[in-house]
Enzyme design. Structure first.
Site, PDB file in Angstrom:
ATOM      1  N   HIS A  90       1.067  -1.099  -0.128  1.00 29.95           N
ATOM      2  CA  HIS A  90       0.134  -0.370   0.103  1.00 29.95           C
ATOM      3  C   HIS A  90       0.612   1.369  -0.255  1.00 29.95           C
ATOM      4  CE1 HIS A  90       0.407   1.148   4.566  1.00 29.95           C
ATOM      5  NE2 HIS A  90       0.270  -0.179   4.506  1.00 29.95           N
ATOM      6  N   ASP A 204       5.676   1.533   7.312  1.00 26.14           N
ATOM      7  CA  ASP A 204       4.532   1.491   7.320  1.00 26.14           C
ATOM      8  C   ASP A 204       4.146   1.856   6.120  1.00 26.14           C
ATOM      9  OD1 ASP A 204       2.602  -0.344   6.488  1.00 26.14           O
ATOM     10  OD2 ASP A 204       1.949   0.141   9.141  1.00 26.14           O
ATOM     11  N   GLU A 236      -5.200   1.566   2.216  1.00 28.29           N
ATOM     12  CA  GLU A 236      -5.091   0.476   3.386  1.00 28.29           C
ATOM     13  C   GLU A 236      -5.577   1.121   4.320  1.00 28.29           C
ATOM     14  OE1 GLU A 236      -3.160  -2.841   5.759  1.00 28.29           O
ATOM     15  OE2 GLU A 236      -2.635   0.200   5.325  1.00 28.29           O
ATOM     16  N   ASP A 259       4.244  -6.141   3.465  1.00 26.69           N
ATOM     17  CA  ASP A 259       3.754  -4.851   4.832  1.00 26.69           C
ATOM     18  C   ASP A 259       5.398  -4.877   5.834  1.00 26.69           C
ATOM     19  OD1 ASP A 259       2.990  -3.286   5.693  1.00 26.69           O
ATOM     20  OD2 ASP A 259       0.611  -3.387   5.038  1.00 26.69           O
ATOM     21  N   HIS A 353       3.400   2.147  13.671  1.00 24.37           N
ATOM     22  CA  HIS A 353       2.287   3.081  13.659  1.00 24.37           C
ATOM     23  C   HIS A 353       2.527   4.409  14.676  1.00 24.37           C
ATOM     24  CE1 HIS A 353      -1.362   1.357  11.416  1.00 24.37           C
ATOM     25  NE2 HIS A 353      -0.715   1.088  11.092  1.00 24.37           N
TER      26      HIS A 353
HETATM   27 ZN   LIG Z   1       1.203  -1.056   6.264  1.00 23.76          ZN
END
Ligand SMILES: [Zn+2]
Length: 391
Positions: A90, A204, A236, A259, A353
């Protein structure tokens, strides 16, 4: 159980023609990941990153197109008799959308994607307007000297947070091009660390793109392989379904998704698994989103067998991951048409994240190797018939 892997002579063909010296490959990956992490690309606003990737593909002599949702798609034509492959990662990243601009110029935001609220105060952000016009800001953290004891260990909910851009009024904010709906991301950062590790705002899935580009470079030189569709997907982090339109149009037999895979070798992740950063690429044997979305991916057994056998043949350590809490768009792609044989491959990542995720360049290089060698191992006899596999 029938073997899914034929002799990967096509892969040898590439390998024989190419110098496998590791350091130049790692340097190329380092440069690419670092550059890609500096480009803002919130879900739904992937234009800049897409144009950069299209240029990269173009430099490899690979033509690409964009579908109406924004997915960047390129096809490497191959043997029509073999199952076709959609290889995807993504393009988007998580972040924020401007919700309200206060009279004094303070900006309130909504979250977009799985933003960790406890890691937000004191973050640098970038309000993404257009190239050359982006506005930097900081997410405020209440002055420590004025923080009461009961506030010290409290996570501040995002509606209470605000962004300070330096502007003193709503008028000034608006005249800088910031309005309700403007996207914002963590301020792009890329840090080269010790031991082939790198950190940045959007490992990511910028690192996944870099692996895709590296894989495309190598797949292009292999004559005997299936049709391979490269898809750099959108949204995504928003709704996990951006890649679906590409899968509907391309009708692949196999979907391989690249990923992050959660590294569990830090003190705070003990008990979550056995994936080590720097321990090699990983495949997910089970993913499920335990917080509402009843979806996840249980990989097709033919692909588990293919990846396991390829890793062995290539002398790569293939790590295994199984856990609840995260999922990727493969969970929706697998449901297209009569079903797409899907698997999530990835690279171990720490601190996911957050604004500073960490990955290992050696893992990325080995993931590119595994991806290319496994795709080269798919021929006319490669069976996706589930009854050819144990359970
Ligand atoms: Zn990801």
């Amino acid at each position: 159980m029938r073997s899914a892997l034929r002799s990967s002579c096509a892969w040898r063909e590439w390998r024989g023609a190419t110098n496998m010296a590791a350091e130049p490959d790692l340097d190329r990956l380092r440069r690419l990941v670092t550059e890609l992490m500096m480009i803002p690309g919130l879900s739904g606003y992937e234009g800049r990153v897409r144009r950069r990737l299209a240029r990269e593909l173009d430099s490899l002599g690979i033509a690409s197109r964009t579908d109406r949702l924004g997915n960047l798609i390129a096809t490497l034509a191959g043997n029509n008799a073999s199952p076709s492959v959609m290889l995807f990662a993504h393009m988007d990243q998580l972040g924020f959308i401007v919700r309200k601009i206060e009279a004094d110029g303070v900006i309130r935001v909504e979250r977009l994607g799985g933003v960790p609220e406890r890691a937000l105060p004191s973050q640098a952000v970038l309000l993404s307007i257009e190239e050359g016009k982006d506005v930097p800001g900081v997410i405020a953290n209440k002055s420590h000297h004025a923080t009461a004891p009961d506030e010290k260990y409290r996570v501040v909910p995002y509606p209470e947070l605000y962004i300070d851009t330096g502007f003193g009024s709503a008028e000034e904010v608006l005249s800088a091009g910031i309005e309700i709906g403007t996207p914002a991301v963590y301020a792009p950062k890329a840090i080269t660390m010790a031991a082939r590790r790198i950190s940045g705002t959007s490992v990511d899935d910028r690192a996944g793109w870099a692996v895709m580009i590296e894989a495309a470079r190598r797949l292009k030189t292999i004559s005997r392989r299936p049709n391979v569709h490269l898809v750099f997907s959108v949204q995504e982090e928003f709704n996990l379904r951006g890649a679906v339109t590409a899968a509907q149009a391309l009708k692949p037999d196999i979907a391989i998704q690249l990923d992050i895979i959660l590294a569990s070798d830090t003190p705070d992740m003990t008990g979550r698994g056995e994936v080590r950063l720097g321990g090699g690429p990983a495949m997910s044997l089970y993913s499920f989103h335990g917080r509402g979305t009843l979806n996840g991916t249980i990989p097709h057994p033919a692909l588990v067998q293919l990846m396991t056998a390829t890793a062995k043949e290539e002398n790569l350590t293939l790590q295994r991951s199984a856990h609840v809490g995260a999922l990727t768009d493969s969970s929706y792609v697998q449901l297209v048409g009569e079903g797409v044989a899907a698997i999530d491959l990835g690279f171990p990542t720490r601190y996911t994240h957050s604004s500073l995720e960490v990955c290992d360049l050696g893992d990325l290089e080995e993931l590119a190797q595994l991806t290319v060698a496994s795709i080269a191992g798919i021929n006319e006899e490669f069976s996706l018939d589930r009854d050819n596999y144990g359970q």
